[in-house]
Design an enzyme around this catalytic site. Structure first.
Site, short mmCIF file in Angstrom:
data_model
loop_
_atom_site.label_atom_id
_atom_site.label_comp_id
_atom_site.label_asym_id
_atom_site.label_seq_id
_atom_site.Cartn_x
_atom_site.Cartn_y
_atom_site.Cartn_z
N GLU A 144 -3.11 7.07 -10.23
CA GLU A 144 -3.68 5.90 -9.55
C GLU A 144 -5.19 6.03 -9.38
O GLU A 144 -5.74 7.13 -9.36
CB GLU A 144 -3.00 5.72 -8.19
CG GLU A 144 -1.52 5.39 -8.31
CD GLU A 144 -0.75 5.44 -7.00
OE1 GLU A 144 0.26 4.72 -6.90
OE2 GLU A 144 -1.13 6.21 -6.09
N ASP B 61 0.65 10.95 -7.89
CA ASP B 61 1.70 11.02 -6.88
C ASP B 61 2.82 11.92 -7.37
O ASP B 61 3.27 11.78 -8.51
CB ASP B 61 2.30 9.63 -6.60
CG ASP B 61 1.37 8.73 -5.83
OD1 ASP B 61 0.34 9.21 -5.31
OD2 ASP B 61 1.68 7.52 -5.73
N HIS C 29 6.11 12.42 -2.34
CA HIS C 29 5.31 11.44 -1.62
C HIS C 29 6.19 10.36 -1.00
O HIS C 29 5.90 9.86 0.09
CB HIS C 29 4.29 10.82 -2.58
CG HIS C 29 3.38 9.82 -1.98
ND1 HIS C 29 2.76 9.99 -0.76
CD2 HIS C 29 2.96 8.59 -2.44
CE1 HIS C 29 2.00 8.95 -0.50
NE2 HIS C 29 2.11 8.07 -1.48
N HIS D 38 7.41 2.82 -7.39
CA HIS D 38 7.36 4.28 -7.31
C HIS D 38 8.72 4.90 -7.60
O HIS D 38 8.86 5.80 -8.44
CB HIS D 38 6.91 4.74 -5.91
CG HIS D 38 5.44 4.70 -5.67
ND1 HIS D 38 4.78 3.55 -5.29
CD2 HIS D 38 4.48 5.66 -5.73
CE1 HIS D 38 3.50 3.81 -5.13
NE2 HIS D 38 3.28 5.09 -5.39
N HIS E 38 -6.01 10.01 -8.30
CA HIS E 38 -5.00 11.01 -7.90
C HIS E 38 -3.67 10.72 -8.57
O HIS E 38 -3.43 9.64 -9.10
CB HIS E 38 -4.83 11.01 -6.39
CG HIS E 38 -4.24 9.74 -5.85
ND1 HIS E 38 -5.01 8.61 -5.61
CD2 HIS E 38 -2.96 9.39 -5.52
CE1 HIS E 38 -4.24 7.64 -5.16
NE2 HIS E 38 -2.98 8.08 -5.10
N HIS F 115 -4.45 11.29 -1.25
CA HIS F 115 -4.37 10.02 -1.95
C HIS F 115 -5.69 9.24 -1.90
O HIS F 115 -5.70 8.01 -1.94
CB HIS F 115 -3.20 9.20 -1.40
CG HIS F 115 -1.90 9.91 -1.55
ND1 HIS F 115 -1.16 9.88 -2.71
CD2 HIS F 115 -1.23 10.73 -0.70
CE1 HIS F 115 -0.09 10.63 -2.57
NE2 HIS F 115 -0.11 11.16 -1.36
N TRP G 224 -7.09 4.83 2.36
CA TRP G 224 -6.05 3.96 2.90
C TRP G 224 -6.28 3.75 4.39
O TRP G 224 -6.64 4.70 5.11
CB TRP G 224 -4.68 4.60 2.69
CG TRP G 224 -4.15 4.42 1.30
CD1 TRP G 224 -4.47 5.16 0.20
CD2 TRP G 224 -3.22 3.43 0.87
NE1 TRP G 224 -3.79 4.69 -0.90
CE2 TRP G 224 -3.02 3.62 -0.52
CE3 TRP G 224 -2.54 2.40 1.51
CZ2 TRP G 224 -2.16 2.83 -1.27
CZ3 TRP G 224 -1.68 1.60 0.77
CH2 TRP G 224 -1.49 1.82 -0.59
#
EC number: 3.5.1.9
Length: 209
Positions: free
Chosen positions: A173, A56, A60, A161, A54, A50, A20
């Site tokens: 994800e 969540d 998170h 989410h 992975h 992340h 990210w």
């Protein structure tokens, strides 16, 4: 009876993998070599939770949410179905109504929108919040996607989410699905036993059933 081979659907973690924007880059290095230690090589790993494939945890995106070690690991092991939802900007109840999902507890969505693990996408197909009650009605407990997030990349509200976990649906994800066919599989995607973490890398594998 011949047992089907396991198929890896994880992004390989290496120093070229995309992260990210602004997040901790992935790094693996040999901290002590066998020559230096006299007996073994010892590696050092630095990464964001992340990165790559992975899960969540609710923590998170919710300070009061469950952390990884609080999650029910049974959800991450068991029968799963892979379906193709490519060429869509977003995915919600309307797009999934045509699929037979009765009896499905884990669902992996192939969007085929971005297959380059070393490049972070500019835009991804995302899940709309109305998908959560629909999946819950079907009895689905885990949703997996082949992109870095279930929400738009620039979104701060994270409606998908929040709604997914409100309906007790776990999130997986960055799975890799372009090399596998639609259908039913057995899934293993166990998170690490991280006590206080907001997510965890996983080695996700499937085999036909």
């Amino acid at each position: 009876m011949k047992t089907s081979k396991w198929i890896d659907i994880s992004q390989p973690l290496n120093n070229d993998i995309a992260t990210w924007p602004g997040d901790t880059p992935f790094s693996y290095e040999v901290l002590w070599s066998k020559e230096e230690s006299g007996s073994v090589n010892v590696g050092k790993l630095t990464m964001s939770i992340h990165t790559g494939t992975h899960i969540d945890a609710p923590f998170h995106f919710d300070n009061d949410g469950k952390k990884v070690l609080d999650l029910d690991i049974q959800v991450y092991v068991g029968p799963t179905r892979i379906i193709d939802v490519s060429n869509l900007e977003s995915i919600g109840k309307k797009e999934l109504e045509k699929f037979h999902l009765e009896g499905v507890e884990r669902l992996l969505l192939r969007t085929s929108s971005h297959g380059k693990a070393n490049e972070f996408p500019d835009i991804i197909p995302h899940l709309r919040a109305d998908i959560a009650p629909f999946l819950s009605e079907k009895g689905i407990r885990l949703i997996g996607v082949d992109v870095p997030s279930v929400d738009p990349l620039d979104d701060k509200e994270l409606a998908a989410h929040h709604q997914l976990f409100k309906h007790s649906i776990h999130i997986l994800e960055n799975v890799v699905l372009d090399h596998v066919a639609d259908g039913d599989y057995e899934l293993i995607a166990l998170p690490l036993a991280l006590s206080d973490a907001d997510g965890s890398p996983v080695r996700a594998v499937i085999r036909p059933i």
